[in-house]
Design an enzyme around this catalytic site. Sequence first.
Site, PDB file in Angstrom:
ATOM      1  N   LYS A 128       0.866  -1.261   0.008  1.00  0.00           N
ATOM      2  CA  LYS A 128       0.035   0.030   0.063  1.00  0.00           C
ATOM      3  C   LYS A 128       0.979   1.291   0.009  1.00  0.00           C
ATOM      4  O   LYS A 128       1.979   1.269   0.172  1.00  0.00           O
ATOM      5  CB  LYS A 128      -0.906   0.122   1.216  1.00  0.00           C
ATOM      6  CG  LYS A 128      -1.696  -1.192   1.218  1.00  0.00           C
ATOM      7  CD  LYS A 128      -2.801  -1.019   2.628  1.00  0.00           C
ATOM      8  CE  LYS A 128      -4.139  -1.990   2.240  1.00  0.00           C
ATOM      9  NZ  LYS A 128      -4.980  -2.042   3.501  1.00  0.00           N
ATOM     10  N   TYR A 154     -12.320  -2.388  -3.489  1.00  0.00           N
ATOM     11  CA  TYR A 154     -12.932  -2.384  -1.911  1.00  0.00           C
ATOM     12  C   TYR A 154     -14.495  -2.500  -2.156  1.00  0.00           C
ATOM     13  O   TYR A 154     -15.237  -1.977  -1.107  1.00  0.00           O
ATOM     14  CB  TYR A 154     -12.309  -1.234  -1.422  1.00  0.00           C
ATOM     15  CG  TYR A 154     -10.957  -1.590  -0.818  1.00  0.00           C
ATOM     16  CD1 TYR A 154     -10.433  -2.620  -0.080  1.00  0.00           C
ATOM     17  CD2 TYR A 154      -9.762  -0.480  -1.110  1.00  0.00           C
ATOM     18  CE1 TYR A 154      -9.175  -2.771   0.324  1.00  0.00           C
ATOM     19  CE2 TYR A 154      -8.770  -0.638  -0.589  1.00  0.00           C
ATOM     20  CZ  TYR A 154      -8.202  -1.834   0.101  1.00  0.00           C
ATOM     21  OH  TYR A 154      -7.060  -2.197   0.464  1.00  0.00           O
ATOM     22  N   ASN A 198      -1.973  -0.294   6.980  1.00  0.00           N
ATOM     23  CA  ASN A 198      -1.475  -1.438   7.157  1.00  0.00           C
ATOM     24  C   ASN A 198      -0.502  -2.273   6.318  1.00  0.00           C
ATOM     25  O   ASN A 198      -0.559  -3.268   6.317  1.00  0.00           O
ATOM     26  CB  ASN A 198      -2.763  -2.508   7.901  1.00  0.00           C
ATOM     27  CG  ASN A 198      -3.535  -2.865   6.636  1.00  0.00           C
ATOM     28  OD1 ASN A 198      -3.425  -2.321   5.455  1.00  0.00           O
ATOM     29  ND2 ASN A 198      -4.618  -3.589   7.086  1.00  0.00           N
ATOM     30  N   HIS A 253      -1.892  -5.211   1.618  1.00  0.00           N
ATOM     31  CA  HIS A 253      -3.196  -6.206   1.010  1.00  0.00           C
ATOM     32  C   HIS A 253      -2.919  -7.435   0.496  1.00  0.00           C
ATOM     33  O   HIS A 253      -2.086  -7.546  -0.335  1.00  0.00           O
ATOM     34  CB  HIS A 253      -4.040  -5.348   0.344  1.00  0.00           C
ATOM     35  CG  HIS A 253      -5.336  -6.101  -0.411  1.00  0.00           C
ATOM     36  ND1 HIS A 253      -6.623  -6.067   0.310  1.00  0.00           N
ATOM     37  CD2 HIS A 253      -5.561  -6.909  -1.325  1.00  0.00           C
ATOM     38  CE1 HIS A 253      -7.263  -6.957  -0.340  1.00  0.00           C
ATOM     39  NE2 HIS A 253      -6.721  -7.224  -1.591  1.00  0.00           N
ATOM     40  N   GLU A 309      -9.282  -9.915  -8.080  1.00  0.00           N
ATOM     41  CA  GLU A 309      -8.384  -9.023  -7.889  1.00  0.00           C
ATOM     42  C   GLU A 309      -7.236  -8.905  -8.884  1.00  0.00           C
ATOM     43  O   GLU A 309      -6.776  -8.016  -9.329  1.00  0.00           O
ATOM     44  CB  GLU A 309      -7.873  -8.901  -6.509  1.00  0.00           C
ATOM     45  CG  GLU A 309      -9.053  -8.323  -5.531  1.00  0.00           C
ATOM     46  CD  GLU A 309      -8.752  -8.726  -3.931  1.00  0.00           C
ATOM     47  OE1 GLU A 309      -7.343  -8.969  -3.737  1.00  0.00           O
ATOM     48  OE2 GLU A 309      -9.677  -8.327  -2.947  1.00  0.00           O
TER      49      GLU A 309
HETATM   50  P1  CMP Z   1      -7.146  -4.630   3.612  1.00  0.00           P
HETATM   51  O1  CMP Z   1      -6.644  -5.990   3.768  1.00  0.00           O
HETATM   52  O2  CMP Z   1      -6.624  -3.778   2.474  1.00  0.00           O
HETATM   53  O3  CMP Z   1      -8.873  -4.499   3.050  1.00  0.00           O
HETATM   54  C1  CMP Z   1      -9.716  -3.758   3.707  1.00  0.00           C
HETATM   55  C2  CMP Z   1      -8.967  -2.862   4.315  1.00  0.00           C
HETATM   56  O4  CMP Z   1      -9.883  -1.998   5.170  1.00  0.00           O
HETATM   57  C3  CMP Z   1      -8.023  -3.318   5.513  1.00  0.00           C
HETATM   58  O5  CMP Z   1      -7.081  -3.937   4.954  1.00  0.00           O
HETATM   59  C4  CMP Z   1      -7.849  -2.130   6.463  1.00  0.00           C
HETATM   60  O6  CMP Z   1      -6.907  -1.332   5.920  1.00  0.00           O
HETATM   61  C5  CMP Z   1      -9.034  -1.344   6.216  1.00  0.00           C
HETATM   62  N1  CMP Z   1      -9.868  -1.335   7.378  1.00  0.00           N
HETATM   63  C6  CMP Z   1     -10.479  -2.388   7.991  1.00  0.00           C
HETATM   64  N2  CMP Z   1     -11.163  -2.235   9.038  1.00  0.00           N
HETATM   65  C7  CMP Z   1     -11.033  -0.692   9.530  1.00  0.00           C
HETATM   66  C8  CMP Z   1     -11.371   0.215  10.111  1.00  0.00           C
HETATM   67  N3  CMP Z   1     -12.289  -0.155  11.348  1.00  0.00           N
HETATM   68  N4  CMP Z   1     -10.729   1.672  10.011  1.00  0.00           N
HETATM   69  C9  CMP Z   1     -10.211   1.688   9.338  1.00  0.00           C
HETATM   70  N5  CMP Z   1      -9.673   0.910   8.168  1.00  0.00           N
HETATM   71  C10 CMP Z   1     -10.271  -0.381   8.202  1.00  0.00           C
END
Ligand code: CMP
Length: 143
Positions: free
Chosen positions: A9, A49, A112, A115, A126
């Site tokens: 990311k 998403y 985070n 992905h 995807e």
């Molecule tokens: P990802 O695996 O990319 O898939 C969905 C993303 O939503 C996840 O990683 C997080 O980065 C984001 N996400 C999930 N829950 C929350 C939350 N409570 N607040 C902000 N971002 C979130």
Amino acid sequence: MERTYLMVKPDGVQRNLAGEIISRFEKKGFKIVGLKMLRISREMAEKHYGEHAGKPFFESLVGFITSGPVVAFVIEGKDAVSAARDMMGATNPLKAAPGTIRGAYGIDIGRNIIHGSDSLESAAREISLFFKEEELVEYSREV
Ligand code: CMP
């Protein structure tokens, strides 16, 4: 043999972690069959998403993933989908085991680092969203 979609990311790219992250999957034994840097459009982000549309964090999620370049890659290997998720660690980096990618490098659930597809079906969707068929390569590693 499975394929899964992975994406460093914008926070991971900005923090110069792309190489380290790709390297973990190479060293584990997965084969990289697609790799590119791109800037995700809002339209692609909303498609990618889609399952989170309507959730309170959706706008910030789309805003973040379109905020800078990402490094998208596809790996191939045994149980690639679940093995990659184990290597990434829990979605919330504060809950992720220390040896995992998110556990090692993150503290924020929104930022985070990486992905990874959550199922074989998501992986197929995807991969085709981010890669054209001709951008995926077939090769043997026995040379
Ligand atoms: P990802 O695996 O990319 O898939 C969905 C993303 O939503 C996840 O990683 C997080 O980065 C984001 N996400 C999930 N829950 C929350 C939350 N409570 N607040 C902000 N971002 C979130």
